[in-house]
Enzyme design. Sequence first.
Site, PDB file in Angstrom:
ATOM      1  N   GLY A   1     -23.683  14.376 -73.911  1.00  0.00           N
ATOM      2  CA  GLY A   1     -23.860  15.763 -73.487  1.00  0.00           C
ATOM      3  C   GLY A   1     -25.197  16.291 -73.950  1.00  0.00           C
ATOM      4  N   SER A   2     -25.245  17.585 -74.169  1.00  0.00           N
ATOM      5  CA  SER A   2     -26.530  18.208 -74.482  1.00  0.00           C
ATOM      6  C   SER A   2     -26.960  17.916 -75.924  1.00  0.00           C
ATOM      7  CB  SER A   2     -26.425  19.724 -74.284  1.00  0.00           C
ATOM      8  OG  SER A   2     -25.441  20.245 -75.124  1.00  0.00           O
ATOM      9  N   THR A   3     -28.250  17.950 -76.141  1.00  0.00           N
ATOM     10  CA  THR A   3     -28.787  17.692 -77.483  1.00  0.00           C
ATOM     11  C   THR A   3     -28.285  18.751 -78.468  1.00  0.00           C
ATOM     12  OG1 THR A   3     -30.685  16.558 -76.549  1.00  0.00           O
ATOM     13  CG2 THR A   3     -30.933  17.379 -78.791  1.00  0.00           C
ATOM     14  N   ALA A   4     -28.137  19.984 -78.000  1.00  0.00           N
ATOM     15  CA  ALA A   4     -27.682  21.050 -78.908  1.00  0.00           C
ATOM     16  C   ALA A   4     -26.281  20.749 -79.432  1.00  0.00           C
ATOM     17  CB  ALA A   4     -27.691  22.386 -78.174  1.00  0.00           C
TER      18      ALA A   4
ATOM     19  N   GLY B   1     -24.836  17.808 -79.475  1.00  0.00           N
ATOM     20  CA  GLY B   1     -24.958  16.589 -80.286  1.00  0.00           C
ATOM     21  C   GLY B   1     -25.312  16.933 -81.728  1.00  0.00           C
TER      22      GLY B   1
ATOM     23  N   GLU C   1     -25.195  10.329 -77.107  1.00  0.00           N
ATOM     24  CA  GLU C   1     -26.019  10.031 -75.934  1.00  0.00           C
ATOM     25  C   GLU C   1     -26.400  11.379 -75.350  1.00  0.00           C
ATOM     26  OE1 GLU C   1     -27.365   9.897 -72.729  1.00  0.00           O
ATOM     27  OE2 GLU C   1     -25.566   9.029 -71.821  1.00  0.00           O
TER      28      GLU C   1
ATOM     29  N   CYS D   1     -28.837  12.319 -67.169  1.00  0.00           N
ATOM     30  CA  CYS D   1     -29.571  12.376 -68.434  1.00  0.00           C
ATOM     31  C   CYS D   1     -30.840  11.537 -68.385  1.00  0.00           C
ATOM     32  CB  CYS D   1     -28.683  11.945 -69.578  1.00  0.00           C
ATOM     33  SG  CYS D   1     -27.806  10.425 -69.235  1.00  0.00           S
TER      34      CYS D   1
ATOM     35  N   GLU E   1     -35.696  19.659 -70.660  1.00  0.00           N
ATOM     36  CA  GLU E   1     -34.812  19.015 -69.687  1.00  0.00           C
ATOM     37  C   GLU E   1     -34.277  20.095 -68.743  1.00  0.00           C
ATOM     38  OE1 GLU E   1     -30.932  17.596 -71.125  1.00  0.00           O
ATOM     39  OE2 GLU E   1     -31.238  15.783 -69.957  1.00  0.00           O
TER      40      GLU E   1
END
Length: 794
Positions: A244-247, A249, A266, A300, A396
């Site tokens: 999912g999103s980096t935030a 994560g 990921e 992604c 992104e």
Amino acid sequence: MKLSKSIEELEYSQALESDKEAMEWLESNGRKFGQFIGGEFLFQKNADQIKVTNPADSSVLAAIEVADDKTVDLAVTAASKSQKSWYKAGGHARAKVLYALARLIQKHARVISVLETLDNGKPIRESRDSDIPLAIRHFYYHAGWAQLQESELAGQEPVGVVAQIIPWNFPFLMLAWKIAPAIAMGNSIVLKPAESTPLTAMFFAQLCTEAGVPKGVINIINGAGNTGATLSAHPNVNKVAFTGSTAVGRAIRKSTAGQSKKLTLELGGKSAFVVFDDADLDSVVEGIVDAIWYNQGEVCCAGSRLLIQASVEKKLVAKIKKRMETLRFGTPLDKSIDVGSLVSDKQFEQVSHLVKSGLKSGGNLFQCEKPDSSKNYYPPSIITDVDSSHPLVQEEIFGPVLVIMSFRTQPEAIQLANNTRYGLSASVWSENINRAMHVAPALIAGVVWINCHNKFDAACGFGGVKESGFGREGGKEGLYEYLKPIQLKYKTTKGASVNKASSISNVQNSTSSEIDRTLKFYIGGKQVRPDGGNSIPALNFDGSISAWVGQGNRKDIRNAVEAARKANGWASKTAHLRAQVLYFFAENLTVRKDEFIKRLMETCGVKKPEATAEFNATISRIFSYAAWADKFDGAAHDAPYRGVTLALPEPIGIIGLVAPDHQPLLAAISLIAPAIAMGNRVVYIPGEQYQNIVLELVSVMETSDIPGGVINIITGDKKELSSHLAGHGEVESIWCWGDSDLNKNIESISVENLKRTWCHENNDRDWLDINSGEGTEFLRKATHVKNIWTPYGD
Ligand code: NAI
Ligand code: MG
């Protein structure tokens, strides 16, 4: 002439896939879904609900119940109860279940594709020809690994209960990526689909019973972020796998810090699509369609940054614009469309907003059609006249929006491609094989495609570096994410705690003859005084001073990392050369055998046989990693396409090593040798009790052809120094042996640059035990696998 002209002017009519079967299935479930726990569908009393909609027309397809904390706990408990017997059933029993799942999905492929398209908005052509077949392939492939587990993955066991949280862009495919390897290896799972696309997961849940999945092995719970947060932080979850999103994560990394959980993330990307002037431009155009307009760009690894060699820029951009005119938008169930709807109103707004606000910083937008919010249709878009610092180039967008820049030379292309905080994927386009094979390894990304983009297969690992996360899915490397080594031999430390470098109280009484000996840090190949000028005594076991060692601070760590960065040439040395250096180091250390045995006896309070054993094991360990240096090599995967995928283990970069407090000589070598054998550079922080021993090694290192900066050693307060290392943006990984507070501290600080952490309790292994103290486990931690896809044929 007339006929051909009228053919050209013919309008396309729709070729709709029927949604009858999918609608009947929804009706048969009352258009309402609860949770799949312990093999049963459960509904809670007065549960919150979320509407599941079709983004193409905003119609409501169904509703899901939101799993509350109690329900999450129920699911984790069900998984926990089933896990041991699932593992004990053996690889063949599991292979049969995975095979049954693959067959059943195949049987129901059409209805699953339609459900996916209804729920997500993606063209039916893609769910039918790409998502679902790839998901099926994952179950087949991993049925094979279950079958082979006992022989090919001996020495490893499942981690236990795995929480898996997946996004909405490939709902069914991500489910397969997550579930297949986890259950193949004997884990039980709790999976949470994205709240906007839960339907195919609910369909899959029904297939589980039919396929003979034992109750509790697969649990699927519904809900949004809160449910995901509760699930990932649950104390009985042994591993979290998140896409999912980096935030989010980052949030998961933080909330699980110190819980001794395995974690794979990921996350996002901003992948480069690099076109050289010798590329076949017509293939490039089709490649761009696959890279950025496939799945509406909600991918992604979308090739969202196009870098074109200046001499062909104009020509290529003209070709792209022409191709954009022929891309067809329509209702997602129409079999002849190219672009469907974005997943939700929220995502439509997000993409529109990002583009609009980004354009305030400059840039030219080109679209053939207008966005249509009633259908969540965002048209294929390109943005030109931007430079690499532009927000649309850095952020992104997760929509069908391509930014275009140009470069002049090959080095500039590589530099531009790598100028991003992400590192998920990239593609290189050139008809010159030498150039392509040179550039591909230079791109900092987990996956690189040559003359293609967005190719996937179960045999080829997928995953990122830098802020794109860590861990791999698919391939053999993906299995280790769901395994742990069996039975490490624990070390029970023998009464050595008298000797604590910082316990100054003994110092006054000491009568050592070596009181003036000060061992300096080792930075960039030089012995260096501490920045703060402070030294602390390193004591012998009897309380006398062995030597003084420096007390490092943030500046010392910064200097050490800087030196490690400058030594990056080590990664491109041949494995043969790295092996030679290690052998030579062992040879030089052997000459000092008697001295080191004496020091180990004095410092650690051990008898001669024990000290000798540690020394001999140290030499043997260096030999082992010298041996491995040119043998831990990659693979060539036979994926179902005309080509070969090279899986290359690459060094991680700079690794911080925070050492345990026992067996100081052997532990140091057990950590340093595998890391540098694979081409990494290290900053080593010794355990606090015997800091002097490692510094005594410096003079051996200096005469062993190890380039300056490859190994750096800083002594001092372990907690303080490791915090500085964990917070440093250029340190890519930390291996730590400490207490649980130290580990928690490191894992939470590491969130800054999403470092790979590998944390252990201080005494979790006896370094003399070869199975615990050495081997491929260390080499896997010292590398990540880059998959390079190389198609062939004209
Ligand atoms: P998200 O990261 O919030 O959602 C992914 C999954 O995580 C969903 O199942 C969600 O319910 C769950 N989740 C949300 N908050 C959580 C938490 N605190 N703890 C545990 N699980 C949690 O992504 P979202 O909000 O749907 O999309 C936002 C942006 O994220 C997109 O615009 C895109 O840029 C990016 N994204 C990237 C993906 C990728 O594959 N790299 C996939 C989805 C989104
Ligand atoms: Mg939906």
